[in-house]
Design a protein around this motif. Structure first.
Motif, mmCIF file in Angstrom:
data_model
loop_
_atom_site.group_PDB
_atom_site.id
_atom_site.type_symbol
_atom_site.label_atom_id
_atom_site.label_comp_id
_atom_site.label_asym_id
_atom_site.label_seq_id
_atom_site.Cartn_x
_atom_site.Cartn_y
_atom_site.Cartn_z
ATOM 1 N N GLN A 1 0.974 -1.340 -0.143
ATOM 2 C CA GLN A 1 0.248 -0.152 -0.606
ATOM 3 C C GLN A 1 0.816 1.463 -0.113
ATOM 4 O OE1 GLN A 1 -3.505 -0.244 2.704
ATOM 5 N NE2 GLN A 1 -2.861 -2.440 3.057
ATOM 6 N N ASP A 2 1.709 1.030 0.302
ATOM 7 C CA ASP A 2 2.960 2.563 0.733
ATOM 8 C C ASP A 2 4.111 2.394 -0.544
ATOM 9 O OD1 ASP A 2 2.233 2.445 3.319
ATOM 10 O OD2 ASP A 2 4.353 1.552 3.871
ATOM 11 N N ILE A 3 3.690 2.036 -1.495
ATOM 12 C CA ILE A 3 3.955 1.122 -2.621
ATOM 13 C C ILE A 3 2.758 1.775 -3.602
ATOM 14 C CG2 ILE A 3 5.121 0.156 -4.798
ATOM 15 C CD1 ILE A 3 6.329 -1.293 -2.906
ATOM 16 N N TRP A 4 1.792 2.368 -3.670
ATOM 17 C CA TRP A 4 0.863 2.538 -4.986
ATOM 18 C C TRP A 4 0.011 3.401 -4.059
ATOM 19 C CZ3 TRP A 4 2.692 -3.082 -5.064
ATOM 20 C CH2 TRP A 4 2.905 -3.408 -6.130
ATOM 21 N N GLU A 5 0.319 4.039 -3.063
ATOM 22 C CA GLU A 5 -1.134 4.834 -2.342
ATOM 23 C C GLU A 5 -0.977 5.435 -3.024
ATOM 24 O OE1 GLU A 5 -1.741 7.508 1.999
ATOM 25 O OE2 GLU A 5 0.745 6.192 1.534
ATOM 26 N N THR A 6 -0.137 6.198 -3.793
ATOM 27 C CA THR A 6 0.107 7.852 -4.570
ATOM 28 C C THR A 6 -0.253 6.751 -6.268
ATOM 29 O OG1 THR A 6 2.202 8.483 -4.510
ATOM 30 C CG2 THR A 6 0.154 8.920 -3.103
ATOM 31 N N ASP B 1 -1.087 3.890 -7.689
ATOM 32 C CA ASP B 1 -2.208 3.501 -8.816
ATOM 33 C C ASP B 1 -3.068 2.485 -7.737
ATOM 34 O OD1 ASP B 1 -3.143 0.866 -9.665
ATOM 35 O OD2 ASP B 1 -1.461 0.585 -10.816
ATOM 36 N N VAL B 2 -4.218 3.204 -7.900
ATOM 37 C CA VAL B 2 -5.444 3.272 -6.615
ATOM 38 C C VAL B 2 -5.749 1.373 -6.761
ATOM 39 C CG1 VAL B 2 -7.730 3.236 -6.589
ATOM 40 C CG2 VAL B 2 -6.005 5.418 -6.639
ATOM 41 N N ALA B 3 -5.593 1.054 -7.659
ATOM 42 C CA ALA B 3 -6.423 -0.644 -8.128
ATOM 43 C C ALA B 3 -5.327 -1.589 -7.680
ATOM 44 C CB ALA B 3 -6.382 -0.971 -9.937
ATOM 45 N N LYS B 4 -3.779 -1.535 -7.551
ATOM 46 C CA LYS B 4 -3.233 -2.388 -6.616
ATOM 47 C C LYS B 4 -3.125 -2.258 -5.316
ATOM 48 C CE LYS B 4 0.288 -3.604 -10.468
ATOM 49 N NZ LYS B 4 2.205 -3.342 -10.803
ATOM 50 N N TYR B 5 -3.163 -0.631 -4.610
ATOM 51 C CA TYR B 5 -3.873 -0.649 -3.452
ATOM 52 C C TYR B 5 -4.393 -1.667 -3.200
ATOM 53 C CZ TYR B 5 -4.768 2.594 0.832
ATOM 54 O OH TYR B 5 -4.678 3.076 1.906
ATOM 55 N N ASN B 6 -5.298 -1.176 -3.629
ATOM 56 C CA ASN B 6 -6.605 -2.145 -2.880
ATOM 57 C C ASN B 6 -6.694 -3.076 -3.392
ATOM 58 O OD1 ASN B 6 -8.200 0.931 -2.668
ATOM 59 N ND2 ASN B 6 -9.661 0.759 -4.512
#
Length: 229
Positions: free
Chosen positions: A198-203, A205-210
């Protein structure tokens, strides 16, 4: 020092933990390159996968509970056999002395049907001891040494089943504690790895964050309550 009771860190079922864990590992392998610079690699993902597999093979509480129920049923059935054998002796004692006499009371069988397991063990030994002493006087009522030997054998069997019941209860507690500890360890790793994702994709890639959101709810899904992310 008494060990503190182990409590589960997650609110959903163990089956759901296994399902979610394998799901997140699939995502981690898909995104392996992004994890490498954070010290997370295939070896660590494989180790988590192995832990999940071993966890899924553990004896469930339902299984150990069923074993405990079975031994308890056997113990209770043997206790009833023992009571029946004791009553057989006491019927003869009553024929000889009457069931309100001091000699009858000396056998200690008052409230036999309601006696606890521990009390029944003591009573059975007492009936054999007193009965042996009075065997000559009760022989005309049909009491024989075989009746008393039967009580001794049944009492030994009952005691063994009682011990086995206690062992099963202890084993169940140990298995349940081990299962909780191993589940917690898996959950802690999942939280660590998914938080990194989540830290990687927080800003970016929303899809990968989710894909890496974990909800600590009874269903393991998003609910009106606040999620743990």
């Amino acid at each position: 020092m008494k060990k503190n009771e182990v409590t589960r860190l997650y609110n959903f079922s163990d089956a759901r933990l296994i399902e979610v864990g394998n799901e997140k590992i699939a995502f981690m392998r898909r995104d392996l390159e992004a994890f490498l610079s954070f010290g997370l690699n295939e070896a660590k993902f494989l180790d988590l996968e192995t832990k999940i597999s071993q966890f899924s093979d553990l004896v469930t509480d339902i299984e150990s509970s069923n074993e405990q129920v079975q031994i308890t049923e056997q113990k209770d059935a043997k206790a009833e056999e023992l009571r029946t054998a004791i009553r057989s002796v006491m019927t003869r004692v009553a024929q000889k002395y009457g069931d309100t006499s001091a000699r009858y009371a000396n056998y200690g069988t008052d409230g036999l049907s309601k006696q606890s397991d521990a009390e029944l063990l003591v009573t059975a030994k007492r009936v054999v001891r007193v009965g042996t002493t009075n065997l000559a006087n009760l022989s005309e009522e049909g009491l024989t040494n075989a009746h008393l030997e039967t009580i001794t054998q049944l009492n030994d069997d009952f005691n063994n089943l009682l011990i086995n019941q206690k062992l099963k209860i202890g084993e169940r507690d140990i298995l349940q504690e081990d299962r909780v500890e191993e589940g917690n360890a898996i959950y802690a790793l999942l939280m660590k790895y998914t938080q990194t994702a989540q830290d990687i994709w927080e800003t970016s890639d929303v899809a990968k964050y989710n894909d890496y959101v974990l909800y600590n709810t009874p269903s393991g899904e998003e609910e009106p309550s606040n999620p743990i992310v």
